[in-house]
Enzyme design. Sequence first.
Site, mmCIF file in Angstrom:
data_model
loop_
_atom_site.group_PDB
_atom_site.id
_atom_site.type_symbol
_atom_site.label_atom_id
_atom_site.label_comp_id
_atom_site.label_asym_id
_atom_site.label_seq_id
_atom_site.Cartn_x
_atom_site.Cartn_y
_atom_site.Cartn_z
ATOM 1 N N HIS A 95 -31.239 -71.504 -15.288
ATOM 2 C CA HIS A 95 -31.888 -72.111 -16.454
ATOM 3 C C HIS A 95 -32.221 -71.030 -17.484
ATOM 4 O O HIS A 95 -31.973 -71.181 -18.684
ATOM 5 C CB HIS A 95 -33.153 -72.839 -15.992
ATOM 6 N N HIS A 122 -32.900 -72.333 -4.569
ATOM 7 C CA HIS A 122 -33.878 -72.944 -5.486
ATOM 8 C C HIS A 122 -34.239 -71.982 -6.617
ATOM 9 O O HIS A 122 -34.159 -72.341 -7.802
ATOM 10 C CB HIS A 122 -35.131 -73.341 -4.705
ATOM 11 N N GLU A 123 -34.646 -70.775 -6.259
ATOM 12 C CA GLU A 123 -35.069 -69.827 -7.284
ATOM 13 C C GLU A 123 -33.904 -69.430 -8.188
ATOM 14 O O GLU A 123 -34.088 -69.179 -9.382
ATOM 15 C CB GLU A 123 -35.709 -68.595 -6.639
ATOM 16 N N HIS A 133 -33.656 -71.748 -11.067
ATOM 17 C CA HIS A 133 -34.496 -71.330 -12.192
ATOM 18 C C HIS A 133 -33.805 -70.215 -12.979
ATOM 19 O O HIS A 133 -33.837 -70.192 -14.214
ATOM 20 C CB HIS A 133 -35.837 -70.798 -11.686
#
Length: 687
Positions: free
Chosen positions: A481, A474-475, A478
């Site tokens: 991104h 998940h991290e 980020h």
Amino acid sequence: MSAVPAFNPLLAPSPLAYGIPDYAAVEPGHYLPAFERAFAEHRTEVAAITANPDAPTFENTLEPLERAGELLDRVARAFYTVNSADATDAIQEVDEQLAPLISAHSDSISLDGVLYARIAAVHEQLDSLALTPEQRRLVERRYVGMTHSGAALGAAAKARLTAINTRLSTLTTQFEKNLLADANDLAVVFDSADELEGLTDGELSAAAEAARDRGLDGKHVVTLTLFTGHPYLASLVRRDARRRILEASRSRAARGNAHDNADVVREIVRLRAERAELLGYASHAAYVTSDETAGTPEAVRDLLRRLAAPASANARREKEALQRIVDETEPEPFPLEAHDWAFYTEKVRQAEYDIDAAALRPWFEAERVLQDGVFHAAHELYGLSFRERADLPGYHPDVRTFEVFDADGSALGLYLLDLYTRDSKRGGAWMNSLVVQSELRGTKPVVVNNLNVVRPGPGEPTLLTLDNVTTLFHEFGHALHGLFAHVTYPHFGGTAVHRDVVEFPSQVNEMWILWPEILANYAVHHVTGEPLPADVVARLRASETFDQGYATSEYLAAAWLDQAWHALSAEDAARVTDVAAFEAAALSDIGLDEPAVPSRYSSTYFQHIFAGGYSAGYYSYIWAEVLDADTVEWFRENGGLTRAGGDRFRERLLGVGGAKDPLDAYRDFRGRDAEIAPLLKRRGLAA
């Protein structure tokens, strides 16, 4: 605080690659002087814009505004990265002094009437100017941002707004400091390993190490996670041990504690409501959502209510199943309580799916998950490669630095990973940018992932839970991104998108955890080298909607608490005297008041909304999950793990940063608006 050395490394561009701060040369005493110089430089740069006698244009107003504040940006990113991940006493002292200063400086820019008038003048001419799409959006976002901040208010209102913002900066800093201190104070001490029956040897070793670190040799210490539950609740056999951990977790910073956040919460809520009314909004929730994709708090509440009824019904059915296990297996049955849920859920999981979550950990060795899971998926999708750079030190010895290369071999940026928990690190997991990519400034991205994995004892491997694996993927979503956003103007760099879609890319990246080619590459037993058995994998996939009633309910409860607090007017907020009573009434209102399913966060330790950027915005996880679930369907329909799919997602969504309306970017990628059906199916909420 020690005397400040004559040379301040923060005041010059870093000599290290990619502009990563030279933390080996930085001392706590450097930060405040660096901020003071950066504030002055930024004010001078803005003053040059506002003093320009020429008519406002994009070139003489917006572009120099984007160039302004580069030193402040560099110093702030260096400090706040450390402040969240290694908040020593000296760093916390800096933060307390800095909070009102940075608030005042921010207001001095965002409320500058002359600057606002120049931007408004350019905005009025927008349709007649020959601007690129990114330039046009910059004008729009700068204009909306300053209007939203209160730049159009009169002098008296601006003075009150500045006073509110200054006080709020102090309160949010105090909230975080109280929470960190109370979480450390309330770490649960056990006299012997027997009390922790059910934990693995590695977990016991970690608890013994945590006790030694506190001078409690021979004992065991269980530190607390940010959210209400704790991973150990699923394994601990002794009911009293489970109860003690959950009670400690739920009492953090509560009324009567040494580090009490109850009054801090009440004042934050009241001041946010007063600020919203000054700015012309009925509530803080209305103020926040007006500049998000949701648009209104009513739209948010409608979604939360739509999901709450089926989620709570599923949770009730799950509770009944757990109670049957208790009644059938315990010599002296008892009513199921919150601290029992995870333990008996694992029994049901084993009975129905033959999955022992704790037994999976030998297949999730941290280095293999990182290199052969997270990095491998990024290579297969986007062509990325990674090389560790031991010559680029982080802000703490635990931090590892990797140089990231694009598919053509060109250098893309840096990725820093800070995996382990420590007393000076705030709870939870997060990504932040140390350097944001910008063509205007000539910078490449430097991104950081922080987790809170318990460090094993000396010589022990770091074995992750499936939840830890999910968090890392998940991290890293980020991080991708932040690495991929390629923009001209720093205003749009990294993850600078609307709050209620910022979780979208990170949630999409979770899809690769159980993807066959990725799972087979990293889920290998750390001792035997055997792959995770195919039948276990099949059962994991079959159980994906298992316990989703609980998971959805505890999340929705927290999102609803956030909305309830921030829907209050200033007058109504002033009437709230009991934080716990307010929470109980709010959860009863939406039907999420089942005692066995506590909210993921209670107010006094709800860091996301009272010391983070998610006030009136915690709904964004489920809001973004609509986009995420629909995107997962697109990948499944279009070949799955392919470079073509990855490149399309990168080019049309991740790569645009904030330079394009996120819903327009989504339509460009998907060919239509997102549909909610995939989310309902994933969460087990479909009719």
